[in-house]
Scaffold this motif. Structure first.
Motif, PDB file in Angstrom:
ATOM      1  N   ASP A  73       0.753  -1.293  -0.088  1.00  0.00           N
ATOM      2  CA  ASP A  73      -0.041  -0.108  -0.058  1.00  0.00           C
ATOM      3  C   ASP A  73       0.911   1.085   0.201  1.00  0.00           C
ATOM      4  O   ASP A  73       1.763   1.144   0.709  1.00  0.00           O
ATOM      5  CB  ASP A  73      -0.849   0.108   1.178  1.00  0.00           C
ATOM      6  CG  ASP A  73      -1.763  -1.158   1.181  1.00  0.00           C
ATOM      7  OD1 ASP A  73      -2.093  -1.913   0.403  1.00  0.00           O
ATOM      8  OD2 ASP A  73      -2.401  -1.391   2.226  1.00  0.00           O
ATOM      9  N   PHE A  74       0.396   2.275  -0.929  1.00  0.00           N
ATOM     10  CA  PHE A  74       1.195   3.327  -0.994  1.00  0.00           C
ATOM     11  C   PHE A  74       0.443   4.666  -0.795  1.00  0.00           C
ATOM     12  O   PHE A  74      -0.971   4.388  -1.101  1.00  0.00           O
ATOM     13  CB  PHE A  74       1.820   3.733  -2.291  1.00  0.00           C
ATOM     14  CG  PHE A  74       3.136   2.802  -2.752  1.00  0.00           C
ATOM     15  CD1 PHE A  74       4.298   2.916  -2.118  1.00  0.00           C
ATOM     16  CD2 PHE A  74       2.893   1.616  -3.712  1.00  0.00           C
ATOM     17  CE1 PHE A  74       5.202   1.949  -2.277  1.00  0.00           C
ATOM     18  CE2 PHE A  74       3.902   0.724  -3.914  1.00  0.00           C
ATOM     19  CZ  PHE A  74       5.220   1.059  -3.434  1.00  0.00           C
ATOM     20  N   THR A  75       0.874   5.805  -0.445  1.00  0.00           N
ATOM     21  CA  THR A  75       0.588   7.240  -0.483  1.00  0.00           C
ATOM     22  C   THR A  75       1.508   7.769  -1.344  1.00  0.00           C
ATOM     23  O   THR A  75       2.630   8.138  -0.976  1.00  0.00           O
ATOM     24  CB  THR A  75       0.175   7.862   0.957  1.00  0.00           C
ATOM     25  OG1 THR A  75      -0.649   6.935   1.655  1.00  0.00           O
ATOM     26  CG2 THR A  75      -0.508   9.107   0.693  1.00  0.00           C
ATOM     27  N   ALA A  93       6.646  11.867  -4.993  1.00  0.00           N
ATOM     28  CA  ALA A  93       7.020  11.456  -3.656  1.00  0.00           C
ATOM     29  C   ALA A  93       6.044  10.562  -3.032  1.00  0.00           C
ATOM     30  O   ALA A  93       4.547  10.650  -3.303  1.00  0.00           O
ATOM     31  CB  ALA A  93       7.193  12.533  -2.671  1.00  0.00           C
ATOM     32  N   TYR A  94       6.572   9.513  -2.536  1.00  0.00           N
ATOM     33  CA  TYR A  94       5.486   8.504  -1.877  1.00  0.00           C
ATOM     34  C   TYR A  94       6.207   7.892  -0.632  1.00  0.00           C
ATOM     35  O   TYR A  94       6.919   7.900  -0.122  1.00  0.00           O
ATOM     36  CB  TYR A  94       5.455   7.242  -2.783  1.00  0.00           C
ATOM     37  CG  TYR A  94       6.500   6.315  -3.102  1.00  0.00           C
ATOM     38  CD1 TYR A  94       7.009   5.419  -1.946  1.00  0.00           C
ATOM     39  CD2 TYR A  94       7.640   6.603  -3.898  1.00  0.00           C
ATOM     40  CE1 TYR A  94       8.096   4.366  -2.077  1.00  0.00           C
ATOM     41  CE2 TYR A  94       8.543   5.948  -3.963  1.00  0.00           C
ATOM     42  CZ  TYR A  94       8.821   4.828  -3.243  1.00  0.00           C
ATOM     43  OH  TYR A  94       9.923   4.060  -3.282  1.00  0.00           O
ATOM     44  N   ASN A  95       5.052   7.395   0.140  1.00  0.00           N
ATOM     45  CA  ASN A  95       5.212   6.772   1.416  1.00  0.00           C
ATOM     46  C   ASN A  95       4.743   5.256   1.279  1.00  0.00           C
ATOM     47  O   ASN A  95       3.726   5.120   0.735  1.00  0.00           O
ATOM     48  CB  ASN A  95       4.278   7.406   2.502  1.00  0.00           C
ATOM     49  CG  ASN A  95       4.404   6.583   3.841  1.00  0.00           C
ATOM     50  OD1 ASN A  95       5.394   6.513   4.607  1.00  0.00           O
ATOM     51  ND2 ASN A  95       3.257   6.015   4.177  1.00  0.00           N
ATOM     52  N   GLN A  96       5.362   4.312   1.514  1.00  0.00           N
ATOM     53  CA  GLN A  96       5.034   2.981   1.686  1.00  0.00           C
ATOM     54  C   GLN A  96       4.511   2.710   3.034  1.00  0.00           C
ATOM     55  O   GLN A  96       5.052   2.976   4.167  1.00  0.00           O
ATOM     56  CB  GLN A  96       5.958   1.811   1.346  1.00  0.00           C
ATOM     57  CG  GLN A  96       5.585   0.429   1.650  1.00  0.00           C
ATOM     58  CD  GLN A  96       6.682  -0.407   1.194  1.00  0.00           C
ATOM     59  OE1 GLN A  96       8.068  -0.139   1.110  1.00  0.00           O
ATOM     60  NE2 GLN A  96       6.359  -1.722   1.304  1.00  0.00           N
ATOM     61  N   ASN A  97       3.240   2.214   3.020  1.00  0.00           N
ATOM     62  CA  ASN A  97       2.387   2.095   4.405  1.00  0.00           C
ATOM     63  C   ASN A  97       3.339   0.910   5.238  1.00  0.00           C
ATOM     64  O   ASN A  97       3.740  -0.148   4.589  1.00  0.00           O
ATOM     65  CB  ASN A  97       0.996   1.450   4.364  1.00  0.00           C
ATOM     66  CG  ASN A  97       0.191   2.636   3.706  1.00  0.00           C
ATOM     67  OD1 ASN A  97       0.723   3.628   3.141  1.00  0.00           O
ATOM     68  ND2 ASN A  97      -1.021   2.438   3.748  1.00  0.00           N
ATOM     69  N   SER A  98       3.747   1.392   6.451  1.00  0.00           N
ATOM     70  CA  SER A  98       4.550   0.625   7.179  1.00  0.00           C
ATOM     71  C   SER A  98       4.211  -0.902   7.634  1.00  0.00           C
ATOM     72  O   SER A  98       5.097  -1.968   7.500  1.00  0.00           O
ATOM     73  CB  SER A  98       4.819   1.294   8.503  1.00  0.00           C
ATOM     74  OG  SER A  98       3.528   1.251   9.323  1.00  0.00           O
ATOM     75  N   ASP A  99       3.024  -1.406   7.443  1.00  0.00           N
ATOM     76  CA  ASP A  99       2.425  -2.552   7.678  1.00  0.00           C
ATOM     77  C   ASP A  99       2.514  -3.559   6.414  1.00  0.00           C
ATOM     78  O   ASP A  99       2.249  -4.586   6.167  1.00  0.00           O
ATOM     79  CB  ASP A  99       1.068  -2.615   8.202  1.00  0.00           C
ATOM     80  CG  ASP A  99      -0.150  -1.910   7.395  1.00  0.00           C
ATOM     81  OD1 ASP A  99       0.430  -1.116   6.333  1.00  0.00           O
ATOM     82  OD2 ASP A  99      -1.376  -2.283   7.443  1.00  0.00           O
ATOM     83  N   THR A 100       3.115  -2.835   5.315  1.00  0.00           N
ATOM     84  CA  THR A 100       3.405  -3.663   4.091  1.00  0.00           C
ATOM     85  C   THR A 100       4.928  -3.741   3.731  1.00  0.00           C
ATOM     86  O   THR A 100       5.208  -4.254   2.525  1.00  0.00           O
ATOM     87  CB  THR A 100       2.557  -2.902   3.018  1.00  0.00           C
ATOM     88  OG1 THR A 100       3.070  -1.793   2.568  1.00  0.00           O
ATOM     89  CG2 THR A 100       0.907  -2.927   3.256  1.00  0.00           C
ATOM     90  N   ILE A 101       5.656  -3.266   4.628  1.00  0.00           N
ATOM     91  CA  ILE A 101       7.200  -3.364   4.390  1.00  0.00           C
ATOM     92  C   ILE A 101       7.543  -4.489   4.418  1.00  0.00           C
ATOM     93  O   ILE A 101       7.443  -5.436   5.487  1.00  0.00           O
ATOM     94  CB  ILE A 101       7.904  -2.335   5.186  1.00  0.00           C
ATOM     95  CG1 ILE A 101       7.577  -1.108   4.868  1.00  0.00           C
ATOM     96  CG2 ILE A 101       9.299  -2.637   5.167  1.00  0.00           C
ATOM     97  CD1 ILE A 101       8.115   0.207   6.020  1.00  0.00           C
ATOM     98  N   LYS A 102       8.392  -5.252   3.597  1.00  0.00           N
ATOM     99  CA  LYS A 102       9.171  -6.468   3.521  1.00  0.00           C
ATOM    100  C   LYS A 102      10.415  -6.333   3.813  1.00  0.00           C
ATOM    101  O   LYS A 102      11.259  -5.522   2.988  1.00  0.00           O
ATOM    102  CB  LYS A 102       9.009  -7.082   2.119  1.00  0.00           C
ATOM    103  CG  LYS A 102       7.544  -7.273   1.787  1.00  0.00           C
ATOM    104  CD  LYS A 102       6.840  -8.578   2.008  1.00  0.00           C
ATOM    105  CE  LYS A 102       5.547  -8.889   1.544  1.00  0.00           C
ATOM    106  NZ  LYS A 102       4.377  -8.247   1.997  1.00  0.00           N
ATOM    107  N   GLU A 103      10.880  -6.827   4.785  1.00  0.00           N
ATOM    108  CA  GLU A 103      12.457  -6.744   5.166  1.00  0.00           C
ATOM    109  C   GLU A 103      13.301  -7.798   4.786  1.00  0.00           C
ATOM    110  O   GLU A 103      12.817  -9.142   4.584  1.00  0.00           O
ATOM    111  CB  GLU A 103      12.507  -6.550   6.644  1.00  0.00           C
ATOM    112  CG  GLU A 103      11.761  -5.520   7.003  1.00  0.00           C
ATOM    113  CD  GLU A 103      12.327  -4.478   7.978  1.00  0.00           C
ATOM    114  OE1 GLU A 103      13.522  -4.507   8.099  1.00  0.00           O
ATOM    115  OE2 GLU A 103      11.627  -3.713   8.700  1.00  0.00           O
TER     116      GLU A 103
END
Length: 127
Positions: A97-99, A117-127
């Motif tokens: 998910d992005f904004t 410019a974008y933000n990746q929603n933190s609950d969708t970050i893959k580490e």
């Protein structure tokens, strides 16, 4: 001076090119929206992306949106020759998910995007 509603609608129609590219995994639509020297800034899975909009085109063309992809366009501001658009994306690539914030200028009578410019929603970050 506040622009008329028809100008907000024109900005939203321009931003639809961005959404169509992402939804279809085809950067050709977005290439008609962004200027050749447009820039990209954001953090994808903890890695900073910055530079040419070509990175966005590459991402769009190599990662399909996914069957569950959804998007919403919000025109936040239009001030004669500049506009700010927020695009909410859910399920890009099936999981992210992005904004996105698109900075647009009215150039030769047409709304063009000069920066994303974008933000990746933190609950969708893959580490």
């Amino acid at each position: 001076m506040r622009n008329e509603i028809k100008e907000y609608e024109a900005v939203a129609r321009a931003a639809e090119k961005f959404v169509k590219s992402v939804a279809e995994g085809n950067s050709e639509y977005a290439k008609t929206l962004f200027t050749d020297d447009a820039v990209l800034f954001g953090i994808l899975n903890g890695t900073v992306e910055r530079g040419s909009i070509d990175q966005f085109y590459h991402n769009v063309d190599t990662v399909g949106a996914g069957a569950e992809f959804k998007a919403r366009i919000d025109v936040l501001a239009v001030e004669e020759t500049v506009a700010v658009v927020r695009v909410l994306e859910e399920g890009w690539g099936g999981s992210i998910d992005f904004t996105d914030f698109l900075l647009m200028l009215k150039l030769d009578g047409e709304w063009k995007c000069v920066a994303k410019a974008y933000n990746q929603n933190s609950d969708t970050i893959k580490e």
